[in-house]
Enzyme design. Structure first.
Site, short mmCIF file in Angstrom:
data_model
loop_
_atom_site.label_atom_id
_atom_site.label_comp_id
_atom_site.label_asym_id
_atom_site.label_seq_id
_atom_site.Cartn_x
_atom_site.Cartn_y
_atom_site.Cartn_z
N ALA A 157 -23.10 -2.21 -13.66
CA ALA A 157 -24.00 -2.80 -14.70
C ALA A 157 -24.61 -4.04 -14.17
O ALA A 157 -24.00 -4.66 -13.58
CB ALA A 157 -23.42 -2.85 -15.94
N GLY A 166 -23.79 -5.86 -8.57
CA GLY A 166 -23.48 -5.54 -9.97
C GLY A 166 -22.13 -5.81 -10.44
O GLY A 166 -21.14 -5.84 -9.65
N GLU A 167 -21.90 -5.36 -11.71
CA GLU A 167 -20.39 -5.47 -12.39
C GLU A 167 -19.91 -4.19 -12.15
O GLU A 167 -20.43 -3.18 -12.53
CB GLU A 167 -20.44 -5.90 -13.79
CG GLU A 167 -20.96 -7.18 -14.19
CD GLU A 167 -20.86 -7.47 -15.74
OE1 GLU A 167 -20.71 -8.69 -15.82
OE2 GLU A 167 -20.89 -6.59 -16.29
N LEU A 168 -18.51 -4.28 -11.89
CA LEU A 168 -17.82 -2.97 -11.92
C LEU A 168 -16.94 -2.92 -13.27
O LEU A 168 -16.50 -1.75 -13.87
CB LEU A 168 -16.60 -3.14 -10.78
CG LEU A 168 -16.94 -3.16 -9.24
CD1 LEU A 168 -16.11 -3.28 -8.45
CD2 LEU A 168 -17.70 -1.76 -9.03
N ARG A 195 -17.50 -8.59 -10.31
CA ARG A 195 -18.63 -7.84 -9.54
C ARG A 195 -18.28 -7.07 -8.39
O ARG A 195 -16.98 -7.12 -7.85
CB ARG A 195 -19.38 -8.96 -8.91
CG ARG A 195 -20.58 -9.64 -9.84
CD ARG A 195 -20.06 -10.17 -11.15
NE ARG A 195 -20.80 -11.05 -11.97
CZ ARG A 195 -20.92 -10.99 -13.22
NH1 ARG A 195 -20.01 -10.65 -13.98
NH2 ARG A 195 -21.93 -11.96 -13.80
#
Length: 384
Positions: free
Chosen positions: A222, A238-240, A245
């Protein structure tokens, strides 16, 4: 939006070495005026005639446009968005219409934040908005999208609608003594338990249909940045999970209506840092064949915490807005220099060989109205 929005912002919140790299604030780059109001977590796109459109986010339902071909360039307000104020939407131009996909917002002042799956389109000729008779296969917030051609857009990533919405429902229902427990329980989970979307969807505006084009080669993310150049897709970091990140950059080729995943790459560590935490909300775009990535935000130390088994990996860590710029040159990533200020969660728009950085969130968490640009010129990175 009170405590809900505060929590949302918390959560969401050696061939190349021979190239001469310099930073300058003068030169050939186009200077654009500030947008009329500060903008972060908004969205934007450019049409085939060189007109940029930006809106939503902290601009509420407002949208603005600016014509890059005019000698005197000024922002003009267009018709307000009818779907309500929202953040983290994705927008692209298809068939000369501006399409807006999803986002997150409140249906009314009393309702909790929720993920949207609706689609709207805007006609520049008529200055009118229309809700499209479709919904996305999954809720779209934290997603990213790139235009494939005049009729199709690729959309992937994003949070899990049900888990995300449930968090804000629980926050809204909790009294002050319970809120910290709700927050802790939400953040204190492994990345896999957030079920971020890893399906790649293709929306066809001409047929008004959605297609499953496969899955990402790794975890769903995200807040990633994405760019498309010469049929090659780059999906950047992005974010896990909230606060954590990834430094991975997915690369794929789009050919004959098929997506083929290629070898991943990784963003290098910033100067003086041992590892690259990865970025969410970064700016990106191509200039003279060089992919430039700058800004964004992360939580230094969160990756090590997670590796050590601490699932609430960013607990107690101050969020850091970044000002580094990286370039992919001859297949190698390298550090290029610094932006004018740390900034993330703005709008990236490419026109010719310029990458415009519109709005964003500064190191104080405040939206800005500035417009800057990246341009590669004679081996130098121009920042204006």
């Amino acid at each position: 939006m009170g405590m809900q929005m505060k929590n949302f912002k918390k959560m969401m919140t050696l061939m190349a070495l021979c190239l001469s790299v310099a930073i300058t604030t003068s030169g050939y780059a186009t200077t654009l005026p500030d947008i009329p109001e500060p903008l972060k977590n908004g969205t934007g796109a450019i049409d085939n005639n060189g007109v940029i459109y930006v809106g939503l986010g902290t601009a509420g339902t407002s949208w603005y446009k600016i014509d890059l071909k005019k000698q005197h360039k000024d922002w003009e307000r267009i018709k307000s968005f009818p779907g309500g104020a929202r953040e983290q939407s994705v927008s692209v131009f298809l068939n000369d219409k501006l399409y807006v996909f999803g986002g997150v917002g409140k249906k009314n002042s009393e309702s909790p934040l929720q993920v949207y799956s609706d689609v709207y389109k805007y006609s520049p000729v008529k200055n009118t908005w229309q809700k499209v008779d479709t919904i996305s296969p999954v809720g779209l917030t934290g997603h990213t999208g790139v235009k494939l051609n005049e009729t199709m857009v690729l959309i992937t990533g994003g949070v899990n609608e049900h888990i995300f919405d449930k968090y804000f429902i629980d926050i809204a229902a909790a009294d002050e003594s319970e809120k910290n427990k709700v927050i802790y329980n939400y953040f204190n989970k492994p990345a896999k338990d957030y079920f971020f979307n890893k399906i790649v969807f293709i929306y066809n505006a001409k047929e008004n249909t959605w297609k499953n084009a496969g899955e990402l080669p790794g975890a769903g993310t995200a807040g990633s940045s994405s760019v498309m150049e010469n049929n090659f897709l780059m999906l950047i970091n992005g974010e896990l999970k909230p606060g954590l990140r990834t430094d991975v950059i997915y690369r794929a080729m789009w050919d004959n209506d098929k997506l083929t995943w290629l070898k991943n790459s990784q963003l290098p560590p910033s100067p003086g840092e041992q590892q690259q935490e990865g970025l969410a909300g970064a700016f990106s775009g191509y200039s003279h064949g060089v992919l430039l990535v700058g800004g964004g935000a992360n939580f230094p130390g969160a990756k090590q915490n997670y590796t050590n088994g601490k699932f609430y990996s960013h607990e107690g860590i101050n969020k850091k807005w970044r000002d580094e710029v990286y370039g992919l040159i001859n297949g190698h990533w390298q550090y290029m220099g610094k932006m004018k200020q740390p900034l993330g969660y703005g709008v990236s728009v490419s026109y010719g060989d310029e990458v415009f950085l519109i709005g964003g969130e500064n190191a104080k968490g405040k939206p800005v109205s500035s417009v800057t640009s990246f341009t590669m010129r004679d081996g130098n990175l121009l920042i204006k």
